[in-house]
Each structure stands twice: as C-alpha cells, then as structure tokens.
Design a protein around this motif. Structure first.
Motif, PDB file in Angstrom:
ATOM      1  N   GLY A  98       0.802  -1.224   0.000  1.00 49.14           N
ATOM      2  CA  GLY A  98       0.000   0.000   0.000  1.00 49.14           C
ATOM      3  C   GLY A  98       0.831   1.267   0.000  1.00 49.14           C
ATOM      4  N   ILE A  99       2.126   1.162   0.339  1.00 45.41           N
ATOM      5  CA  ILE A  99       2.995   2.340   0.292  1.00 45.41           C
ATOM      6  C   ILE A  99       3.038   2.899  -1.124  1.00 45.41           C
ATOM      7  CG2 ILE A  99       5.378   3.153   0.571  1.00 45.41           C
ATOM      8  CD1 ILE A  99       5.724   1.035   2.736  1.00 45.41           C
ATOM      9  N   GLY A 100       2.969   1.995  -2.105  1.00 40.54           N
ATOM     10  CA  GLY A 100       2.986   2.449  -3.495  1.00 40.54           C
ATOM     11  C   GLY A 100       1.827   3.376  -3.798  1.00 40.54           C
ATOM     12  N   LEU A 101       0.633   3.038  -3.314  1.00 36.26           N
ATOM     13  CA  LEU A 101      -0.531   3.887  -3.549  1.00 36.26           C
ATOM     14  C   LEU A 101      -0.432   5.185  -2.747  1.00 36.26           C
ATOM     15  CD1 LEU A 101      -3.148   4.171  -5.073  1.00 36.26           C
ATOM     16  CD2 LEU A 101      -4.332   2.929  -3.237  1.00 36.26           C
ATOM     17  N   VAL A 102       0.180   5.115  -1.560  1.00 34.33           N
ATOM     18  CA  VAL A 102       0.419   6.334  -0.778  1.00 34.33           C
ATOM     19  C   VAL A 102       1.312   7.279  -1.566  1.00 34.33           C
ATOM     20  CG1 VAL A 102       1.501   7.269   1.301  1.00 34.33           C
ATOM     21  CG2 VAL A 102       0.084   5.217   1.463  1.00 34.33           C
ATOM     22  N   PHE A 103       2.395   6.750  -2.149  1.00 32.67           N
ATOM     23  CA  PHE A 103       3.277   7.577  -2.983  1.00 32.67           C
ATOM     24  C   PHE A 103       2.490   8.230  -4.118  1.00 32.67           C
ATOM     25  CE2 PHE A 103       7.541   5.144  -2.195  1.00 32.67           C
ATOM     26  CZ  PHE A 103       7.524   5.594  -0.878  1.00 32.67           C
ATOM     27  N   ILE A 104       1.660   7.439  -4.770  1.00 37.38           N
ATOM     28  CA  ILE A 104       0.906   7.931  -5.924  1.00 37.38           C
ATOM     29  C   ILE A 104      -0.050   9.051  -5.518  1.00 37.38           C
ATOM     30  CG2 ILE A 104      -0.924   7.284  -7.561  1.00 37.38           C
ATOM     31  CD1 ILE A 104       0.510   4.527  -7.750  1.00 37.38           C
ATOM     32  N   ILE A 105      -0.746   8.864  -4.401  1.00 39.33           N
ATOM     33  CA  ILE A 105      -1.714   9.870  -3.935  1.00 39.33           C
ATOM     34  C   ILE A 105      -1.017  11.169  -3.563  1.00 39.33           C
ATOM     35  CG2 ILE A 105      -3.322  10.439  -2.078  1.00 39.33           C
ATOM     36  CD1 ILE A 105      -4.157   7.463  -2.092  1.00 39.33           C
ATOM     37  N   PHE A 106       0.062  11.081  -2.787  1.00 38.55           N
ATOM     38  CA  PHE A 106       0.716  12.289  -2.293  1.00 38.55           C
ATOM     39  C   PHE A 106       1.556  12.985  -3.368  1.00 38.55           C
ATOM     40  CE2 PHE A 106      -0.468  10.531   1.762  1.00 38.55           C
ATOM     41  CZ  PHE A 106      -0.680  11.649   2.552  1.00 38.55           C
ATOM     42  N   MET A 107       2.035  12.231  -4.358  1.00 41.43           N
ATOM     43  CA  MET A 107       2.842  12.824  -5.425  1.00 41.43           C
ATOM     44  C   MET A 107       2.003  13.281  -6.609  1.00 41.43           C
ATOM     45  SD  MET A 107       5.995  12.897  -4.452  1.00 41.43           S
ATOM     46  CE  MET A 107       6.929  13.086  -5.968  1.00 41.43           C
TER      47      MET A 107
END
Length: 272
Positions: A73-82
């Motif tokens: 899920g860190i990958g989706l966190v990166f995508i959302i915040f970036m």
C-alpha cells in the motif's frame, strides 16, 4: 462525505481531461511516476518476502504475506501524495465523470488509454533501473526468487481466474482511493491506504499496473524467464494474456462496481 468526494471527482476529471488535451507531456510524466512507484514497491515487498521465506519457510510464508500485503500500500500512498496518475483508479473517476456529463465517453477512452500506456512506460523504466543495480541477480543466480516465482505463477493462471481476480482487485483499490479522498488528515490516509489494500494483495488478486512491474523485472533480469513455480515455467505469451485480461477486469471493477455505484447514488447531482 460522499457528496464532497463526488465534487472532488468532478474537479479531478476536469483536470485529467484538460491535461491530456492541452499538456500531454505533464500528464505523461505523472503516469510514468505511478508505474515506477508500483514497480519499486512490488520489488521491495517481494524481496522482503524472499528474505523471510529463506530464513524459515514454515514461519516466513505467512509473515511474508502479511508484510507484503500491508507494505504494498505504500505504493498507492506515494501515488496519492505525489499527484501521480494511475490507470486503475482513473476508471472510477472517469466513469463518474461520464455518467454525470462532466466529460464524454470518447474522452474516457482517451485518458484511460494514455494513462495505461505511460504507466507501462514507468514500470519499464523502474524495472530497468532496478535490474541494473545488480541487486536481483548474480552469476546467473536469482537473488529474489519470490518475485520470479510470482511472475511464473501469474503468467500461467487460467484466464477466467485472472479476470475475476482483476475485478476484485480494482474494486478494493477504488474503495481505498475513495476512503483516502474523504479522510480528514494526511496521517489517516497514510494508515488506511496500506491497511485497506491488504485483502487485495494477500488473496492474490490481479492488478494490471502492478503486474507490469512483475513481468518487466522478469524480462529484464538475465535468467528471470527460467524461474519456475511448482514446476510451471514463466510463459511470455501467458504474461501478455494476463495483462490484457487483468486490464479488462480492472476496468469493470473500478468503473462498474465503484464508479457506477457512486454515479447512481448521486444521480440527482446531474441536474444541478
């Protein structure tokens, strides 16, 4: 909360369509970033799984699956915040936009195709850079066996199983994106996104963009295509079939199960 989310969707759809029509380079960079993020994180979590399983298979497998399920899920966190652009979540956004007359079906297709293509480009770039580090192969030995075994398994799955797993995968992803969209603070988003994605990863659902990274890492790694999973060798044709069927299933999961869900519940907003 749902009303505020739909309003955010309207703005997001306007933004996506405008960028694709008038600043494609900007949009492409954002889509490339999403592909790179997912490839990086998938490689990281499979490496972690390999290390746990190598230490103690009986204990390592369940722990590795739990860690992989959460940390992906860190990958989706990166995508959302970036502010990166992910094909699978866009299926939900654009479906609401089309059904609520904020954009057209032609624009829906155009944005999704461009996003899918540049997600692939990002995954290819990420996989190439990771393989060139030399961290995943040495003297013909694969140092992350779980990644290559996973690729072999995915490339030999029956197509009907891929299809239904892909529907469920993007159903979960888009529900998590919705929850992140209504979360009131960034800390909440960082916690709920990985937690919400755990069922999708743990159960082995099929996410087309994440699969880009798995297959591309295998193709770029010397000896990667020789990896086996319970006697099954990696199948290049099967990998392409997986991506095609998973993409179709992801569209249905995001567009129908979540996009149409919110579009119907908030259909009165169309007249406004």
């Amino acid at each position: 909360m749902e009303n505020s989310f739909v309003d955010k969707v309207y703005k997001s759809v306007d933004y996506k369509v405008e960028k694709v029509d008038n600043n494609l380079f900007n949009y492409a960079i954002r889509a490339i970033a999403a592909g790179m993020f997912l490839t990086l994180i998938y490689t990281f979590v499979t490496q972690l799984s390999s290390d746990f399983i190598a230490g103690d298979a009986s204990l390592g497998v369940p722990i590795a699956k739990l860690l992989m399920s959460y940390l992906f899920g860190i990958g989706l966190v990166f995508i959302i915040f970036m502010g990166a652009e992910l094909f699978t979540s866009n299926t939900m956004y654009l479906t609401i936009g089309v059904t609520h007359k904020k954009t057209t079906a032609k624009k829906w297709i155009k944005v999704l195709v461009i996003c899918w293509v540049f997600n692939f480009v990002g995954a290819a770039l990420g996989a190439f850079l990771l393989v060139k580090t030399g961290l995943f192969h040495s003297g013909g030995e694969l140092l992350n066996p779980y990644l290559y075994e996973l690729a072999a398994k995915k490339s030999t799955l029956p197509l009907d199983q891929i299809f239904f797993r892909a529907i469920l995968a993007n159903w979960v992803v888009c529900v998590v994106v919705y929850i992140a969209g209504v979360a009131k603070d960034d800390i909440g988003k960082m916690f709920i996104v990985p937690l919400g994605l755990m069922p999708f990863v743990y159960l082995g659902f099929e996410h087309s963009i994440a699969n880009f990274g798995v297959f591309l890492m295998t193709w770029f790694t010397p000896g990667g295509v020789d990896a086996s999973y319970h006697g099954e060798l990696f199948n290049t044709i099967g990998a392409f079939k997986n991506l095609g069927v998973a993409t179709l299933g992801n569209i249905i999961g995001g567009a129908v199960l979540v996009g149409c869900y919110f579009a119907f519940l908030h259909r009165k907003k169309i007249n406004k």
